[in-house]
Design a protein around this motif. Structure first.
Motif, short mmCIF file in Angstrom:
data_model
loop_
_atom_site.label_atom_id
_atom_site.label_comp_id
_atom_site.label_asym_id
_atom_site.label_seq_id
_atom_site.Cartn_x
_atom_site.Cartn_y
_atom_site.Cartn_z
N GLY A 1 0.18 -6.74 -5.54
CA GLY A 1 -0.31 -5.49 -6.10
C GLY A 1 0.15 -4.32 -5.26
N VAL A 2 -0.01 -3.11 -5.79
CA VAL A 2 0.32 -1.88 -5.08
C VAL A 2 -0.90 -0.96 -5.18
N VAL A 3 -1.43 -0.55 -4.04
CA VAL A 3 -2.65 0.26 -4.01
C VAL A 3 -2.37 1.57 -3.29
N GLU B 1 -11.26 -4.19 -2.14
CA GLU B 1 -11.53 -5.11 -3.26
C GLU B 1 -10.33 -6.01 -3.52
N THR B 2 -9.13 -5.45 -3.45
CA THR B 2 -7.92 -6.24 -3.67
C THR B 2 -7.74 -7.28 -2.58
N VAL B 3 -7.98 -6.88 -1.33
CA VAL B 3 -7.90 -7.82 -0.21
C VAL B 3 -8.91 -8.94 -0.40
N VAL C 1 0.86 -1.19 0.00
CA VAL C 1 0.00 0.00 0.00
C VAL C 1 0.89 1.23 0.00
N LEU C 2 0.69 2.10 -0.99
CA LEU C 2 1.35 3.39 -0.99
C LEU C 2 0.55 4.29 -0.06
N SER C 3 0.96 4.31 1.20
CA SER C 3 0.16 4.98 2.22
C SER C 3 0.40 6.49 2.20
#
Length: 509
Positions: A242-244, A344-346, A205-207
């Protein structure tokens, strides 16, 4: 429908318990693996110090129950499970567990540790009646690079043990930018016993994504471009599914919006645009402002703390564009924060394959036990373990996914991308695997699966296809066959339901 892999894992753990019943340590470990198979999936939230872990956890749960300040509690591993009544239990490093009092301050849950130091606490266990915790247990971990070496080491060893399964089945890893230290940790997590079995079970995650664009309205678009670049990075691609990008503070504020927040935002939306934009050039200007009339300094400080300048700006724009009720505004803010894509990714990557991830963890535990404590009479356990690991198609998919993202299997880029999708690399649901919409009918799903099945069978039978690629083809073919079989079952159930409905209709008089 009973999952054969999960059933096999339960049978193996039960058989191992019979063999190691006279060994208290081994028996306790096996009982723990057995419980994990019946519990919700365990997902840890990890990252460096101040990456926004607790804030994101609150956003996922939809309540402010994880402390987000820099106090002692953020330095303790804390489990959040579903429970019908709220309860907090402290497990000390030495001594018996004890309950902590439930205390809320300004709507937030506060952990009252008393004179207990973080170093003396093994973990906190929070049971909370949040719907989001029914299907997953979330584990909040201290910063990996904490100033306290002991706290940081405990967090790292909890997530990346050497010879036993991690306490987490999967991980959401937060990073503000992609640094070498982030990659090193993800490599360590991938090198745990579960990771070495060929399982990619991390999402990056790009937090604090709103900070990428300095709080501008289009900050999430800029963060999305960066996340896409990270997603294609070879070093990260093999470690994360993935990266979210997520604006964690906005996500938490949106999921926990209060009526006073909405009223204060309404006042800001009613201001003259030029005056409002001038006031919101910086956090300091916003706090020192005296407009709009009727907005207190406390309300201003609360908005800034709960939403940040980016969230306030976005909320005002949405209010002026028709989201003029609290619930629609909160939902739109949550969507634009990036939280919805993350959930959704989780759901696609973790919860849809929860049984496989939990079974994988249990099998790794049994394997570690057989290796560390060999004894006579365990040959049948080793044989059953090897058979289950080799034959379970879910594990084959996970291993192939890991291989596709690391060394490759000799497929050209088009086939490699298609293979990754078909084995669940973009999500485990059938329509996601096939690249169709969520409203696709069983007949449409089956037709597309059959088309792809023929395509991959032809590739497998091509004499120019090398051995590694043929092995990959067989996994993909089995995945396509599984989708066809699933669609047949769904179609049969639909027809059966229609038949039952017709039978239930009363005859005409």
């Amino acid at each position: 429908m009973k999952n054969p892999t999960m059933a096999g894992a339960k049978e193996l753990v039960a058989a191992a318990l019979e063999v190691y019943g006279d060994d208290p340590a081994a028996s306790d470990a096996l009982k723990g693996y057995g419980r994990r198979l019946s519990e919700p999936l365990r997902i840890a939230i990890a990252g460096m110090v101040k990456a926004g872990k607790s804030t994101l956890l609150n956003a996922i749960i939809g309540e402010e129950i994880a402390p987000t300040d820099t106090g002692e509690c953020t330095r303790i591993i804390t489990w959040y499970r579903h429970g019908h009544t709220p309860r907090i239990t402290l497990y000390p490093v030495q001594g018996e567990p004890r309950s902590l009092p439930l205390k809320r301050v300004d709507g937030r849950l506060v952990f009252v540790l008393g004179d207990v130091r973080a170093e003396d606490v093994e973990r906190l266990d929070v049971q909370w009646p949040a719907p989001g915790l029914k299907d997953m247990t979330l584990i909040d971990t201290p910063g990996i690079a904490s100033l306290s070496g002991d706290i940081s080491a405990r967090s790292t060893s909890f997530l990346t043990p050497l010879d036993t399964p991690s306490e987490a089945d999967a991980i959401i890893y937060l990073m503000r930018h992609m640094h070498a230290s982030d990659l090193r940790f993800l490599e360590s997590f991938a090198d745990t016993a579960v990771g070495r079995s060929g399982t990619v079970n991390a999402i990056a995650v790009l937090s604090r994504a709103d900070e990428v664009g300095a709080g501008r309205i289009d900050s999430l678009l800029s963060a999305g471009d960066i996340a896409e670049r990270y997603r294609r990075d070879h070093n990260l691609r093999k470690l994360a599914l993935g990266v979210v990008p997520v604006a964690g503070l906005l996500a938490q504020g949106a999921r926990t919006m209060r009526q006073p927040d909405f009223r204060a935002l309404e006042l800001l939306a009613g201001m003259d645009r030029a005056a409002r934009e001038k006031m919101m050039l910086s956090a300091d200007r916003f706090l020192r402002a005296t407009d709009p009339e009727g907005m207190t300094a406390e309300a201003r400080a609360s908005l800034l703390e709960r939403y940040g300048l980016f969230g306030i700006r976005l909320a005002v724009v949405l209010l002026r564009n028709g989201f003029d009720q609290p619930t629609p505004l909160a939902h739109e803010l949550a969507r634009r924060s990036g939280l919805d894509p993350l959930l959704e990714t989780v759901g696609r990557q973790f919860q849809a394959r929860a049984d496989a991830l939990k079974a994988r963890t249990a099998l790794v535990g049994v394997e570690a036990l057989l290796r560390a404590s060999p004894r006579k009479g365990t040959e049948h356990l080793a044989e059953a373990l090897e058979k289950l690991q080799a034959n379970a198609h879910e594990f084959r998919e996970l291993r192939l996914l890991s291989t596709l993202r690391t060394t490759g299997v000799g497929l050209n880029p088009e086939f490699a991308a298609e293979a990754e999708a078909l084995i669940g690399g973009l999500g485990a649901a059938s329509h996601v695997r096939l690249g169709l919409g969520p409203d696709a009918t069983p007949e449409q799903l089956a037709d597309e699966a059959r088309r792809l099945l023929s395509r991959w069978r032809a590739l497998a039978e091509n004499p120019l296809t090398d051995r590694a690629a043929q092995d990959a083809c067989r996994v993909v073919i089995r995945s396509c066959e599984g989708i066809v079989a699933e669609c047949s079952v769904r179609e049969f159930q639909r027809q059966l339901a229609q038949h039952s409905s017709r039978q239930a209709k009363p005859l005409p008089a």
